[in-house]
Write an enzyme that holds these catalytic residues in place. Structure first.
Site, PDB file in Angstrom:
ATOM      1  N   TRP A  21      -6.406  -0.903  -5.096  1.00  0.00           N
ATOM      2  CA  TRP A  21      -6.289   0.538  -5.349  1.00  0.00           C
ATOM      3  C   TRP A  21      -6.686   0.766  -7.033  1.00  0.00           C
ATOM      4  O   TRP A  21      -6.052  -0.046  -7.509  1.00  0.00           O
ATOM      5  CB  TRP A  21      -4.800   1.171  -5.062  1.00  0.00           C
ATOM      6  CG  TRP A  21      -4.645   2.501  -5.726  1.00  0.00           C
ATOM      7  CD1 TRP A  21      -4.086   2.568  -7.069  1.00  0.00           C
ATOM      8  CD2 TRP A  21      -4.946   3.735  -5.153  1.00  0.00           C
ATOM      9  NE1 TRP A  21      -3.784   4.004  -7.267  1.00  0.00           N
ATOM     10  CE2 TRP A  21      -4.548   4.556  -6.321  1.00  0.00           C
ATOM     11  CE3 TRP A  21      -5.484   4.069  -3.941  1.00  0.00           C
ATOM     12  CZ2 TRP A  21      -4.585   5.985  -5.805  1.00  0.00           C
ATOM     13  CZ3 TRP A  21      -5.576   5.577  -3.741  1.00  0.00           C
ATOM     14  CH2 TRP A  21      -5.054   6.464  -4.609  1.00  0.00           C
ATOM     15  N   ASP A  24      -6.867   6.643 -12.440  1.00  0.00           N
ATOM     16  CA  ASP A  24      -7.390   7.091 -13.786  1.00  0.00           C
ATOM     17  C   ASP A  24      -7.995   5.875 -14.553  1.00  0.00           C
ATOM     18  O   ASP A  24      -7.503   4.849 -14.761  1.00  0.00           O
ATOM     19  CB  ASP A  24      -6.088   7.508 -14.665  1.00  0.00           C
ATOM     20  CG  ASP A  24      -5.135   8.538 -14.092  1.00  0.00           C
ATOM     21  OD1 ASP A  24      -5.540   8.723 -12.726  1.00  0.00           O
ATOM     22  OD2 ASP A  24      -4.165   8.881 -14.502  1.00  0.00           O
ATOM     23  N   GLN A  40      -5.829   2.517 -13.950  1.00  0.00           N
ATOM     24  CA  GLN A  40      -4.657   2.435 -13.135  1.00  0.00           C
ATOM     25  C   GLN A  40      -4.819   1.805 -11.974  1.00  0.00           C
ATOM     26  O   GLN A  40      -5.731   1.800 -10.941  1.00  0.00           O
ATOM     27  CB  GLN A  40      -4.172   4.064 -12.781  1.00  0.00           C
ATOM     28  CG  GLN A  40      -3.826   4.684 -14.020  1.00  0.00           C
ATOM     29  CD  GLN A  40      -2.135   4.227 -14.530  1.00  0.00           C
ATOM     30  OE1 GLN A  40      -1.347   4.610 -13.815  1.00  0.00           O
ATOM     31  NE2 GLN A  40      -2.245   3.556 -15.404  1.00  0.00           N
ATOM     32  N   TRP A  48      -1.661   3.936  -3.882  1.00  0.00           N
ATOM     33  CA  TRP A  48      -0.957   3.751  -5.046  1.00  0.00           C
ATOM     34  C   TRP A  48       0.508   3.011  -5.147  1.00  0.00           C
ATOM     35  O   TRP A  48       1.060   3.360  -4.075  1.00  0.00           O
ATOM     36  CB  TRP A  48      -0.673   5.356  -5.604  1.00  0.00           C
ATOM     37  CG  TRP A  48      -0.222   5.529  -6.953  1.00  0.00           C
ATOM     38  CD1 TRP A  48      -1.031   5.497  -8.149  1.00  0.00           C
ATOM     39  CD2 TRP A  48       1.035   5.530  -7.432  1.00  0.00           C
ATOM     40  NE1 TRP A  48      -0.232   5.938  -9.290  1.00  0.00           N
ATOM     41  CE2 TRP A  48       1.081   5.782  -8.831  1.00  0.00           C
ATOM     42  CE3 TRP A  48       2.315   5.599  -6.877  1.00  0.00           C
ATOM     43  CZ2 TRP A  48       1.981   5.791  -9.700  1.00  0.00           C
ATOM     44  CZ3 TRP A  48       3.587   5.620  -7.613  1.00  0.00           C
ATOM     45  CH2 TRP A  48       3.415   5.834  -8.917  1.00  0.00           C
ATOM     46  N   GLU A 203      -1.701  16.912 -16.812  1.00  0.00           N
ATOM     47  CA  GLU A 203      -1.847  15.369 -16.999  1.00  0.00           C
ATOM     48  C   GLU A 203      -3.047  15.054 -17.767  1.00  0.00           C
ATOM     49  O   GLU A 203      -3.955  15.868 -17.928  1.00  0.00           O
ATOM     50  CB  GLU A 203      -1.931  14.669 -15.559  1.00  0.00           C
ATOM     51  CG  GLU A 203      -0.835  15.006 -14.679  1.00  0.00           C
ATOM     52  CD  GLU A 203      -0.942  14.173 -13.147  1.00  0.00           C
ATOM     53  OE1 GLU A 203      -0.011  13.689 -12.891  1.00  0.00           O
ATOM     54  OE2 GLU A 203      -2.065  14.101 -12.920  1.00  0.00           O
TER      55      GLU A 203
END
Ligand code: FRU
Length: 492
Positions: A21, A24, A40, A48, A203
């Site tokens: 996975w 960002d 990320q 996630w 964000e």
């Protein structure tokens, strides 16, 4: 097992990790002739999970070399999004011999004996071109017990005030902090409570300066704010921007609070920010985004890996009758993967008589220009043998361009996925110019030289193999059409 980077839907000229996975892009910085891309990363699953910073480097922004994971979770928590800078003058005191890299990221855990998330800002530094990292023993360097969503620091050096500036997402606003040394941060100002879209949590901010219309004497500041998914809005997560001024302390929005500017009109460009420390002689502001959407990112139908980045884009500002607007163009380094092409000139597409062209490669760039005639809607269809298709259409009367993926391919994984994505677009000298990049599971459309952009995932079961030009209720002229085969960036 399928060969690596040959899996179904695997993007061929977009960055994606070898497996597992990704979300960002993080810590993008240019240093010693390398573009760094951190991201990320959850190395133990394709959804996630506990966040690490994955790492890759590139010499040309197109071809990437994977490197080992750069930052692992620690006693302060997982490693959420953030940025990296070159500390040229050793303001941090981390470097004895010349400049080095400092990463500023969010440490994410929970308050002790509580389920309340805790987000604080931390530092790590590298003296070997980002190959290995040391966490600062004084971490975390910035926290605030009153604010729960407190994350995604983007830091840059502000020449005029001789200070580091941090923009941080703080719930429904952006808070600006300054520091002489990256370790000690002071509150400077807060922006945005009443401005722009508040459809989701704020964000991944970014703040930088650009000339308007290429005129170095007219400079404006651009503030990016990504807004998270909210089930009340069909678009899911997306990114807005503000235009204004910044004096080292305060950002002043030059538009009304009600003005909302979207950076992309497709559903799949989120959490993007720009590279730090690109050399002055280059001078570009280059951006990359996460090519997915929180609404369905965890469900998209890829097996061993999930998510890719957008193509890298150069950002600029242009003035228009509505005000100053952001323009995005794929970086010219894309030329390194252009192969053979076929060109056509001065075609007339008659009313209701579609004309098709063989795509001769599933990886394609299409450049074309429509010249308005009597037609009231016209466009281009990308189509597979199974009749799956993505339709790009221009409505002359409404001055609306759309990218329709309702029949693009596999839609089964999320009710939110099928979509007609729309944007207002005026013709320029009666013309509409399109540049389209088609990869195994995405399409990026740049209309009128990047004034309007759509980034959209698609999951066709068979690669698209033909392009159909159509015109309804009247004719359209296609002054030029060029199909260029693109090469894979992997496996060579
Ligand atoms: C944006 C985001 C950030 C956060 C990261 C966690 O997509 O939610 O705000 O730092 O992802 O992976």
């Amino acid at each position: 097992m399928t060969q690596l980077y040959k899996e179904k839907y695997r993007q061929q000229f977009h960055f994606s990790p070898e497996e597992k996975w990704m979300n960002d892009p993080n810590g993008m910085v240019f240093f010693n002739n390398e573009y760094h891309l951190f991201y990320q990363y959850h190395p133990f699953g394709t959804t996630w999970g506990p966040m690490h910073w994955g790492h890759a480097v590139s010499k040309d922004l197109i071809h990437w070399e994977h490197l080992p994971i750069a930052l692992y979770p620690d006693e302060h928590g997982a490693i959420f999004s953030g940025s990296a800078v070159v500390d040229w003058n050793n303001t941090s005191g981390f470097f004895q011999n010349g400049p080095g890299l400092v990463a500023i990221y969010t440490s994410a855990d929970n308050y002790p004996d509580s389920e309340r998330p805790r987000q604080r800002q931390s530092l790590a530094y590298s003296t070997d071109n980002g190959r290995t990292w040391t966490k600062y023993e004084g971490n975390p360097v910035l926290s605030d017990v009153n604010i729960t969503d407190y994350r995604d620091p983007k830091v840059f050096w502000h020449e005029e005030t001789n200070k580091w500036v941090m923009v941080l997402a703080t719930g429904q606003s952006i808070t600006i902090y300054t520091s002489p040394n990256l370790k000690d941060w002071e509150f400077a100002s807060e922006f945005g409570d009443n401005a722009g879209s508040h459809d989701g949590v704020w964000e991944c901010p970014d703040l930088f300066q650009l000339p308007v219309d290429g005129d170095e004497n007219i400079q404006k500041w651009v503030l990016f704010v990504s807004i998270g998914d909210n089930h009340d809005f069909k678009e899911g997560s997306r990114t807005q921007y503000f235009i204004g001024d910044f004096d080292g302390t305060t950002f002043v929005n030059e538009n009304t609070d009600e003005t909302i500017l979207w950076m992309d009109h497709g559903r799949d460009n989120y959490a993007g920010v720009s590279w730090s420390d690109i050399l002055a002689e280059d001078g570009r502001r280059i951006y990359i985004g996460w090519m997915s959407n929180w609404r369905y990112a965890n469900q998209v139908p890829t097996e061993d890996w999930r998510s890719a980045m957008t193509l890298p884009r150069e950002l600029s500002l242009t003035s228009s009758e509505d005000g100053v607007r952001l323009v995005q163009k794929v970086v010219p380094e894309i030329n390194s993967i252009r192969k053979g092409s076929q060109g056509y000139q001065n075609l007339t597409i008659e009313s209701n008589q579609p004309t098709s062209f063989n795509m001769f490669s599933p990886l394609m760039e299409v450049n074309m220009e429509f010249e308005k005639q009597t037609s009231n809607s016209f466009g281009i269809v990308l189509q597979s043998s199974e009749d799956e298709k993505t339709v790009i259409r221009y409505d002359v009367e409404k001055e609306l361009i759309s990218v329709d993926r309702t029949n693009a391919g596999d839609n089964s994984f999320s009710e939110s996925f099928p979509a007609v994505q729309n944007a207002s677009l005026k013709t320029k000298n009666d013309r509409i110019k399109l540049q389209i990049f088609i990869d195994a599971s995405s399409i990026e459309v740049f209309a009128n030289d990047g004034k309007v952009v759509f980034t959209s995932l698609i999951f066709p079961n068979q690669p698209y193999e033909k392009i159909v030009l159509f015109s309804n209720e009247g004719n359209i002229r296609v002054s030029s059409l060029k199909l260029t085969e693109l090469d894979s960036i992997w496996g060579k």
